[in-house]
Design an enzyme around this catalytic site. Structure first.
Site, PDB file in Angstrom:
ATOM      1  N   ARG A 155      53.060 -71.633  61.839  1.00  0.00           N
ATOM      2  CA  ARG A 155      54.811 -71.290  62.513  1.00  0.00           C
ATOM      3  C   ARG A 155      54.397 -71.171  63.984  1.00  0.00           C
ATOM      4  O   ARG A 155      55.476 -71.298  64.823  1.00  0.00           O
ATOM      5  CB  ARG A 155      55.381 -70.337  61.935  1.00  0.00           C
ATOM      6  CG  ARG A 155      54.753 -69.147  62.069  1.00  0.00           C
ATOM      7  CD  ARG A 155      55.548 -67.946  61.367  1.00  0.00           C
ATOM      8  NE  ARG A 155      55.290 -66.556  61.332  1.00  0.00           N
ATOM      9  CZ  ARG A 155      54.313 -66.085  60.312  1.00  0.00           C
ATOM     10  NH1 ARG A 155      54.172 -66.806  59.435  1.00  0.00           N
ATOM     11  NH2 ARG A 155      53.857 -64.962  60.350  1.00  0.00           N
ATOM     12  N   ARG A 195      52.848 -40.398  61.095  1.00  0.00           N
ATOM     13  CA  ARG A 195      53.230 -41.178  61.807  1.00  0.00           C
ATOM     14  C   ARG A 195      54.209 -40.456  62.732  1.00  0.00           C
ATOM     15  O   ARG A 195      54.948 -39.866  62.365  1.00  0.00           O
ATOM     16  CB  ARG A 195      54.093 -42.403  61.116  1.00  0.00           C
ATOM     17  CG  ARG A 195      54.371 -43.612  61.976  1.00  0.00           C
ATOM     18  CD  ARG A 195      53.324 -44.399  62.735  1.00  0.00           C
ATOM     19  NE  ARG A 195      52.635 -45.373  61.389  1.00  0.00           N
ATOM     20  CZ  ARG A 195      51.529 -45.805  61.618  1.00  0.00           C
ATOM     21  NH1 ARG A 195      50.832 -45.927  62.673  1.00  0.00           N
ATOM     22  NH2 ARG A 195      50.952 -46.569  60.531  1.00  0.00           N
ATOM     23  N   CYS A 244      41.793 -47.574  63.341  1.00  0.00           N
ATOM     24  CA  CYS A 244      41.916 -47.084  64.647  1.00  0.00           C
ATOM     25  C   CYS A 244      41.902 -45.499  64.849  1.00  0.00           C
ATOM     26  O   CYS A 244      41.292 -45.051  66.036  1.00  0.00           O
ATOM     27  CB  CYS A 244      43.401 -47.474  65.068  1.00  0.00           C
ATOM     28  SG  CYS A 244      44.709 -47.129  63.796  1.00  0.00           S
ATOM     29  N   HIS A 264      47.348 -43.114  69.792  1.00  0.00           N
ATOM     30  CA  HIS A 264      47.213 -42.340  68.606  1.00  0.00           C
ATOM     31  C   HIS A 264      46.683 -40.690  69.236  1.00  0.00           C
ATOM     32  O   HIS A 264      45.497 -40.869  70.162  1.00  0.00           O
ATOM     33  CB  HIS A 264      46.114 -42.510  67.710  1.00  0.00           C
ATOM     34  CG  HIS A 264      46.534 -43.829  66.932  1.00  0.00           C
ATOM     35  ND1 HIS A 264      47.841 -44.376  66.896  1.00  0.00           N
ATOM     36  CD2 HIS A 264      46.186 -44.532  65.800  1.00  0.00           C
ATOM     37  CE1 HIS A 264      48.197 -45.188  65.900  1.00  0.00           C
ATOM     38  NE2 HIS A 264      47.003 -45.222  65.428  1.00  0.00           N
ATOM     39  N   VAL A 306      47.483 -56.753  68.293  1.00  0.00           N
ATOM     40  CA  VAL A 306      45.870 -56.816  68.809  1.00  0.00           C
ATOM     41  C   VAL A 306      45.373 -57.960  69.139  1.00  0.00           C
ATOM     42  O   VAL A 306      44.529 -57.891  70.177  1.00  0.00           O
ATOM     43  CB  VAL A 306      45.115 -56.157  67.544  1.00  0.00           C
ATOM     44  CG1 VAL A 306      43.906 -56.084  67.535  1.00  0.00           C
ATOM     45  CG2 VAL A 306      45.808 -54.805  66.787  1.00  0.00           C
ATOM     46  N   LYS A 356      40.625 -43.971  54.271  1.00  0.00           N
ATOM     47  CA  LYS A 356      39.695 -44.569  55.219  1.00  0.00           C
ATOM     48  C   LYS A 356      39.204 -43.466  56.410  1.00  0.00           C
ATOM     49  O   LYS A 356      37.922 -43.882  56.611  1.00  0.00           O
ATOM     50  CB  LYS A 356      40.587 -45.633  55.964  1.00  0.00           C
ATOM     51  CG  LYS A 356      41.239 -46.502  55.378  1.00  0.00           C
ATOM     52  CD  LYS A 356      42.203 -47.479  56.138  1.00  0.00           C
ATOM     53  CE  LYS A 356      42.818 -48.332  55.525  1.00  0.00           C
ATOM     54  NZ  LYS A 356      44.265 -49.076  56.076  1.00  0.00           N
ATOM     55  N   SER A 401      52.955 -48.396  66.993  1.00  0.00           N
ATOM     56  CA  SER A 401      52.094 -49.687  67.053  1.00  0.00           C
ATOM     57  C   SER A 401      51.015 -49.944  66.227  1.00  0.00           C
ATOM     58  O   SER A 401      50.545 -51.125  65.953  1.00  0.00           O
ATOM     59  CB  SER A 401      51.649 -49.897  68.532  1.00  0.00           C
ATOM     60  OG  SER A 401      50.678 -48.752  68.864  1.00  0.00           O
ATOM     61  N   GLY A 402      50.604 -49.006  65.461  1.00  0.00           N
ATOM     62  CA  GLY A 402      49.547 -48.919  64.454  1.00  0.00           C
ATOM     63  C   GLY A 402      50.035 -49.717  63.313  1.00  0.00           C
ATOM     64  O   GLY A 402      49.529 -50.123  62.255  1.00  0.00           O
TER      65      GLY A 402
END
Length: 342
Positions: A39, A237, A132, A244, A14, A216, A162-163
């Site tokens: 890092r 998924r 999303c 999506h 993102v 959500k 990718s979510g």
């Protein structure tokens, strides 16, 4: 004069997309700082296709004073630590995590849907980006709700890996490759094999049998659009890398035809209607990757209720579902409140 902008979490999916979109939309930034954990300090990231590279700074030691706004893509735990520090220093935080979404003192914004709610950001100097799957759905629902008042929504999502971040994308790739060469496809990030499969489980389970992702969608839709709307969600998924999809069934208070709905959606901000009753006359997730719009197809009347519609909704979850929405909030904030750019 432009803004001084921070992107926190610049090495993630993102965060990188936020930088791409800031560059694409020529956001009026005089200076951009990119932050990540220790890092990654000293590494560089591309600023879109501009040819510019930005050096990563350590978020732990960053001085937030003098920065206008920060786009956060660092997860809830790190956000809980750094967002209050940034906000207290006068840097308005636009947060992509779930941490502040249901905080009554933090506006939850989709600019095409509830731009007026952004004025509440001054209470904590934080603005929340929705989930999303919620973001693309409310873009589709808003113009229809304005026309005929939505009573109830039943949605099934088909959410790309990718979510779940880079780990989710890597797992789909590795499992697919392993299956082709006869190696085992062992789940690590997901609860079951994701390659050539679908998993009706996103986030943790709640006491009522729903998942947190489904919860959500319910509560965020109510906060963004209308608390009276009833929402039932099943979040799944699927083995798609980016994009999506949602099958949405809507029951209205007032009568609305499919033809009228299409006419409204055709003119709605952020929406692209692609709805031909022929082979390929609809949009699939692979076609929306890299695009700004929320695509609507398959609009049709539901004969099982007095006034109902069903439709198909597709969007790039890394864009409208996250990075694009955050940048649009930044644009809205700049236009309506900070008013610094000339």
């Amino acid at each position: 004069m432009g803004y001084r902008v921070v992107v926190a979490g610049a090495t993630g999916n993102v965060g990188r997309e936020m930088l791409n979109i800031l560059a694409e939309r020529e956001f009026p930034a005089d200076e951009i700082a990119v932050l990540a954990s220790s890092r990654s300090t000293g590494l560089t990231v591309d600023f879109g296709d501009t040819g510019k590279t930005l050096k990563i700074q350590n978020i732990e030691h960053f001085d937030w004073a003098g920065w206008d706004m920060a786009l956060f893509a660092i997860g809830s735990e790190a956000t809980a630590k750094y967002a209050p520090i940034a906000a207290a220093a006068g840097c308005t935080v636009i947060d992509n995590s779930s941490l502040y979404r249901m905080d009554p003192d933090v506006p939850l914004i989709v600019p095409e849907v509830n731009p007026e709610a952004i004025s509440g950001y001054k209470r904590k100097n934080i603005i929340a980006n929705p989930n999303c799957s919620t973001a693309q759905m409310v873009v589709a629902l808003k113009p229809l709700h304005d026309e005929a008042t939505i009573r109830r929504v039943v949605v099934a999502t088909y959410q790309s890996v990718s979510g779940a971040g880079k780990e989710g994308m890597d797992e789909l790739f590795e499992q697919s490759r392993n299956i082709f060469v006869g190696d085992p496809a062992v789940p690590k990030k997901f609860t079951k094999q994701i390659a050539f499969n679908v998993i009706p489980h996103i986030d943790s389970f709640l006491d009522d049998g729903s998942t947190k992702e489904e919860w959500k969608m319910v509560v965020e839709t109510k906060k963004i659009l209308d608390p009276k709307i009833k929402v039932s969600a099943t979040c799944v998924r699927v083995p798609v890398f980016v994009g999506h999809s949602e099958a949405i069934n809507i029951e209205f208070v007032d009568e609305i035809s499919a033809a009228r709905a299409k006419a409204i959606l055709r003119e709605a901000p952020g929406v692209m209607l692609v709805d031909k009753h022929e082979d390929g006359g609809y949009v699939t997730p692979i076609e929306c990757v890299g695009e700004y719009a929320t695509y609507i197809s398959r609009v049709r009347e539901d004969p099982t209720v007095d006034s109902g519609l069903s439709l198909w909704c597709v969007s790039d979850n890394l864009r409208k579902g996250a990075a694009l929405n955050a940048v649009q909030i930044a644009e809205l904030l700049g236009r309506k409140h900070l008013q610094k750019a000339g």
